[in-house]
Design a protein around this motif. Structure first.
Motif: not given
Length: 412
Positions: A222-228, A290-295, A399-404
């Motif tokens: 479940l977290i592979l995209s976030l890890v990537a 925070s993830v979106y804003f930071g990236l 993009l990986f974060a948005l997908k996950s």
């Protein structure tokens, strides 16, 4: 009551020593950063572009040894105690800096980096030491000492290195060696052992294996995209870590002092963001935003670095780049929340192994791009190529974060 007070005082003095151990370690590393390109150039008799390639391979040598031997030294510290392993690490750093300072050929630099990587478990062992001497309710607070030491060391070290570098490219290496060896002497006479005999375990080669920890990630699909996404962030970060000194010297003609001042400012901004701002921003925005804003800020920062036309702009662009640092902790928080409490250790071990792999391949990628696009026969001269690559990798991470994260509630 008196014995409890003495025990508390002993633990506090041990924590103080560990803090200064880490501070001196990071300061020593920071001292040599501004002058490393100049020393490499002197030894190879080449251009800054050629020196960058050697710089990448030197970082690779250090990182591959650390990746292979950190689990081994960690296992040895579980068997023999933290004190001997920590002292070996400190002594190894001192010898490394002397090798670099006296190096008559480029081969000596590689030998020194290999020694340093082999012994470079001081941060890992210091973390274990803190866990040993901290009660559970204060463990997280005490682990914060590692971040504080890293931030302060990266402010102090490059500034000292930049100033000393004006008197000769080798002087900072001797200063770093003196710091490391004084730290080793202090530890030899002052540092108590933190791991009691009953809490030690036999050394096991199967457990001292970095590859095994990577296989654990298959347990968390479940977290592979976030890890990537997290790995791409760390990989992109090597655009700054591996080429900042070469880039600013090549494009703006900075000397060692100005490189030191700029890296000191980077350290200050990172300390402000990581030490305080994330405690305010992440609860207000939520982890996902925070993830979106930071990236997005990271991407803007990389692009600004890549296309900067004046030296002062680098100082201005450090601000949005450092603010992008809220993405990493928020992403790690989301990842850890998807894994049961009794599997957190395995998850963190796997993430640490992956992050250390980015330290092996990231410097090679970024220094190659810098060297290729600054060579006399380059199709186009573009010293900012590593930062542009950093922006591309960060956008892919987004993009990986948005997908996950698309299906997660907004408040998360």
């Amino acid at each position: 009551m008196h014995s409890l007070y003495k025990m508390s005082a002993k633990k506090n003095s041990a924590l103080t020593f560990i803090f200064f151990t880490m501070l001196i370690d990071v300061t020593g590393l920071g001292i040599i950063i501004p002058v490393m390109p100049t020393l490499i150039q002197q030894l190879i008799g080449g251009t800054l572009s050629e020196a960058a390639m050697y710089g990448g391979w030197l970082t690779f040598s250090y990182a591959i040894m650390q990746f292979l031997f950190s689990p081994v030294l960690g296992g040895l510290s579980d068997k023999y105690g933290r004190r001997p392993v920590l002292l070996i690490s400190l002594f190894g750093f001192g010898i490394d800096y002397l090798f670099l300072g006296f190096a008559p050929t480029i081969a000596w630099l590689f030998i020194g980096r290999l020694i340093s990587g082999l012994c470079g478990a001081s941060m890992t062992t210091a973390g274990a030491y803190i866990a040993d001497v901290s009660p559970p309710e204060k463990r997280a607070q005490n682990f914060g000492l590692i971040g504080v030491a890293f931030g302060l060391g990266f402010i102090i070290g490059p500034v000292i290195g930049g100033i000393l570098g004006q008197y000769g490219a080798r002087i900072p290496f001797f200063a770093a060696a003196a710091l490391a060896l004084l730290n080793w002497l202090y530890g030899y006479f002052i540092l108590p052992e933190s791991l009691s005999p009953e809490n030690r375990r036999p050394f096991d080669w199967k457990r001292a294996n970095p590859i095994g920890s990577l296989n654990n990630l298959k347990r968390y699909p479940l977290i592979l995209s976030l890890v990537a996404s997290l790995i791409l962030i760390y990989l992109s970060g090597h655009a700054t870590q591996s080429t900042w000194t070469f880039y600013t010297m090549e494009k703006f003609g900075w000397n060692e002092a100005w490189v030191g001042y700029s890296l000191g400012f980077v350290g200050l901004m990172i300390a402000i963001v990581q030490g305080g701002l994330i405690r305010i921003v992440i609860p207000k925005l939520g982890q996902k935003r925070s993830v979106y804003f930071g990236l997005v800020l990271y991407t803007i920062g990389f692009l600004c670095f890549a296309f900067a036309v004046k030296g002062w702009m680098m100082f201005a662009f450090i601000v949005p780049f450092a603010l992008g640092g809220i993405a990493g902790p928020a992403l790690q928080g989301i990842i850890s929340s998807q894994v049961p409490n009794n599997e957190q250790g395995e998850l963190q071990g796997a993430l640490t192994s992956l992050i250390s792999l980015t330290s092996i391949f990231g410097p090679l990628l970024m220094t190659y791009l810098f060297s290729y696009f600054t060579a006399t026969d380059a199709p186009v001269i573009f010293p900012g190529a590593p930062f542009f690559m950093g922006a591309v990798l960060t956008l892919i991470a987004l993009l990986f974060a948005l997908k996950s994260l698309a299906g997660q509630p907004r408040h998360s």
